[in-house]
Motif scaffolding. Sequence first.
Motif, PDB file in Angstrom:
ATOM      1  N   GLY A 143      58.126  33.545  72.635  1.00  0.00           N
ATOM      2  CA  GLY A 143      56.960  34.426  72.572  1.00  0.00           C
ATOM      3  C   GLY A 143      56.865  35.165  71.248  1.00  0.00           C
ATOM      4  O   GLY A 143      57.808  35.203  70.452  1.00  0.00           O
ATOM      5  N   SER A 144      55.716  35.792  71.047  1.00  0.00           N
ATOM      6  CA  SER A 144      55.470  36.487  69.779  1.00  0.00           C
ATOM      7  C   SER A 144      56.398  37.679  69.587  1.00  0.00           C
ATOM      8  O   SER A 144      56.912  37.912  68.485  1.00  0.00           O
ATOM      9  N   THR A 145      56.617  38.463  70.663  1.00  0.00           N
ATOM     10  CA  THR A 145      57.460  39.648  70.499  1.00  0.00           C
ATOM     11  C   THR A 145      58.903  39.276  70.211  1.00  0.00           C
ATOM     12  O   THR A 145      59.604  39.992  69.494  1.00  0.00           O
ATOM     13  N   GLU A 146      59.367  38.162  70.757  1.00  0.00           N
ATOM     14  CA  GLU A 146      60.724  37.718  70.461  1.00  0.00           C
ATOM     15  C   GLU A 146      60.843  37.320  68.991  1.00  0.00           C
ATOM     16  O   GLU A 146      61.810  37.681  68.307  1.00  0.00           O
ATOM     17  N   LEU A 147      59.856  36.596  68.497  1.00  0.00           N
ATOM     18  CA  LEU A 147      59.877  36.193  67.089  1.00  0.00           C
ATOM     19  C   LEU A 147      59.802  37.411  66.169  1.00  0.00           C
ATOM     20  O   LEU A 147      60.527  37.499  65.174  1.00  0.00           O
ATOM     21  N   LEU A 148      58.938  38.366  66.518  1.00  0.00           N
ATOM     22  CA  LEU A 148      58.814  39.571  65.696  1.00  0.00           C
ATOM     23  C   LEU A 148      60.108  40.371  65.703  1.00  0.00           C
ATOM     24  O   LEU A 148      60.526  40.905  64.669  1.00  0.00           O
ATOM     25  N   ALA A 149      60.745  40.459  66.870  1.00  0.00           N
ATOM     26  CA  ALA A 149      62.020  41.176  66.945  1.00  0.00           C
ATOM     27  C   ALA A 149      63.075  40.497  66.085  1.00  0.00           C
ATOM     28  O   ALA A 149      63.853  41.155  65.384  1.00  0.00           O
ATOM     29  N   ALA A 150      63.109  39.165  66.116  1.00  0.00           N
ATOM     30  CA  ALA A 150      64.079  38.422  65.309  1.00  0.00           C
ATOM     31  C   ALA A 150      63.829  38.608  63.819  1.00  0.00           C
ATOM     32  O   ALA A 150      64.776  38.661  63.021  1.00  0.00           O
ATOM     33  N   LEU A 151      62.559  38.735  63.414  1.00  0.00           N
ATOM     34  CA  LEU A 151      62.215  38.894  62.003  1.00  0.00           C
ATOM     35  C   LEU A 151      62.469  40.306  61.493  1.00  0.00           C
ATOM     36  O   LEU A 151      62.801  40.501  60.318  1.00  0.00           O
ATOM     37  N   HIS A 152      62.286  41.304  62.374  1.00  0.00           N
ATOM     38  CA  HIS A 152      62.408  42.699  61.945  1.00  0.00           C
ATOM     39  C   HIS A 152      63.793  43.278  62.167  1.00  0.00           C
ATOM     40  O   HIS A 152      64.141  44.292  61.533  1.00  0.00           O
ATOM     41  N   ALA A 153      64.591  42.677  63.053  1.00  0.00           N
ATOM     42  CA  ALA A 153      65.958  43.181  63.274  1.00  0.00           C
ATOM     43  C   ALA A 153      66.792  43.187  61.993  1.00  0.00           C
ATOM     44  O   ALA A 153      67.537  44.146  61.752  1.00  0.00           O
ATOM     45  N   PRO A 154      66.710  42.142  61.129  1.00  0.00           N
ATOM     46  CA  PRO A 154      67.485  42.196  59.877  1.00  0.00           C
ATOM     47  C   PRO A 154      67.132  43.391  58.997  1.00  0.00           C
ATOM     48  O   PRO A 154      67.989  43.868  58.243  1.00  0.00           O
ATOM     49  N   VAL A 155      65.880  43.876  59.067  1.00  0.00           N
ATOM     50  CA  VAL A 155      65.517  45.058  58.281  1.00  0.00           C
ATOM     51  C   VAL A 155      66.314  46.267  58.765  1.00  0.00           C
ATOM     52  O   VAL A 155      66.864  47.041  57.962  1.00  0.00           O
ATOM     53  N   LEU A 156      66.378  46.433  60.088  1.00  0.00           N
ATOM     54  CA  LEU A 156      67.162  47.537  60.649  1.00  0.00           C
ATOM     55  C   LEU A 156      68.640  47.379  60.306  1.00  0.00           C
ATOM     56  O   LEU A 156      69.323  48.355  59.962  1.00  0.00           O
ATOM     57  N   LEU A 157      69.138  46.166  60.400  1.00  0.00           N
ATOM     58  CA  LEU A 157      70.539  45.923  60.078  1.00  0.00           C
ATOM     59  C   LEU A 157      70.834  46.223  58.612  1.00  0.00           C
ATOM     60  O   LEU A 157      71.900  46.760  58.278  1.00  0.00           O
ATOM     61  N   TRP A 158      69.893  45.892  57.747  1.00  0.00           N
ATOM     62  CA  TRP A 158      70.095  46.156  56.318  1.00  0.00           C
ATOM     63  C   TRP A 158      70.081  47.653  56.037  1.00  0.00           C
ATOM     64  O   TRP A 158      70.782  48.132  55.142  1.00  0.00           O
TER      65      TRP A 158
END
Length: 449
Positions: A178-193
């Motif tokens: 789903g879209s929210t899963e893809l968005l979470a996967a794309l934005h999680a690295p920003v939080l991790l960084w």
Amino acid sequence: MDLDADLEAQIDSWRGYVQRRQAIATADVEELEDHLREQIEDLLATGLDHDEAFLVAIKRLGNLDAVSREFAREHSDRLWKQLVLVPDDADENRARAWRELTVVIGFALGAGLAVKAGLAWSDGGTGLIRNLGLLVFPFLAAYFGWKRRLTLPVAATLIVSFAALAVLLNVYPFVTGGSTELLAALHAPVLLWVLVGIAYVGGRWRSDARRMDFVRFTGELAIYYTLLALGGGVLIGLTVAVLSAVGIEPGPVLGDWVLPLAVPGALVVAAWLVEAKQNVVENIAPVLTRVFTPLTIIMLLAVLVVLATAGGLGAVDRDLLILMDAILVLVLSLLLYSISARDSLARPGLFDALQLVLVVVALAVDAVMLTAMLARITEFGFSPNKIAALGLNLLLLVHLTRSAWLTIGFLRGRRPFTALERWQTRYLPVYGVWALIVVAVFPLVFSFA
């Protein structure tokens, strides 16, 4: 103990001056600053004012060799000439270097084994995509935590933050693909960084100079990681060719062990190289920014022409808009790296004017994209992807607009370059907040679809 703004500015100025010289390594600057701050706090407790505490603490530091003498000559009204200079202990430095290399190899191996375990656990499914950053970035943060000797509260905050993000990404009932899963996967690295950045700055995330250090580190890390990837790719290619020529098929070993261990491990190794060989990269950074800035301007102008001749903005292909977002993020990265690589004391020049052109053209592209996105939302309605893209472009619009305004002020001699630097470092956390909203709030709002 929180120091006042003027004293922080003095410390930042001292740190920036020392870092621009090649006589002292980055690790030594970090250690010296820790000692400087401890001395200042002790002196303030005795009743000295901020200026007196700063000068006396500088006098007590010692061991700044040629850099201190040069700074003393240029600032004869200060107490720098009274520093006591002592020689380095070569054996101690050699032992420390080997100890750090051992730690780096351990963390790199840990990151590789974590990814290997993640591949086995998820069988390459969407779960791995969501958790890939969580398998690597904590090891990088742990390296900086060890190197910066993080205090217990800062280390505990980082551990809790990593754990909370891991729980959130794995407890949410995402619709597979789903879209929210893809968005979470794309934005999680920003939080991790962002969490890696907190470890990198030693917990002093409020310092503008430390944030700019992290921006510079990010750019240099990209350079070193790319070089390692290219060199590793050539080495692997030659090895595969030799083994294939003698009838050995290296594919299974390469796919099951070499790449899962090498790709994430190389990130930790690249970070160590940036720390250990910073002076080398500082010589490359200005060259890279001066080469790629005019080339990027030409690329953006070509993009503007394409968008202008594409017909109605509402008919612009969604994939093209996504690609344009990636280009704008790349432009922002180039701008940040250029600012971090520039000597803040230098006078305005031609390259600063080129940077202004880059920002203005990027703003024009962003405005066209925003118009196209609003047209698509009006015609097709809202969706998680559209809102996420719209939010990112609005953030970029604000960031680039203010950057252009401050650059104009600098070129006209009405603002110092440090104002432009501070804007970058103080606005960057906004992207982290937006990433947190996309990861934590979007799935709830859009029912995890």
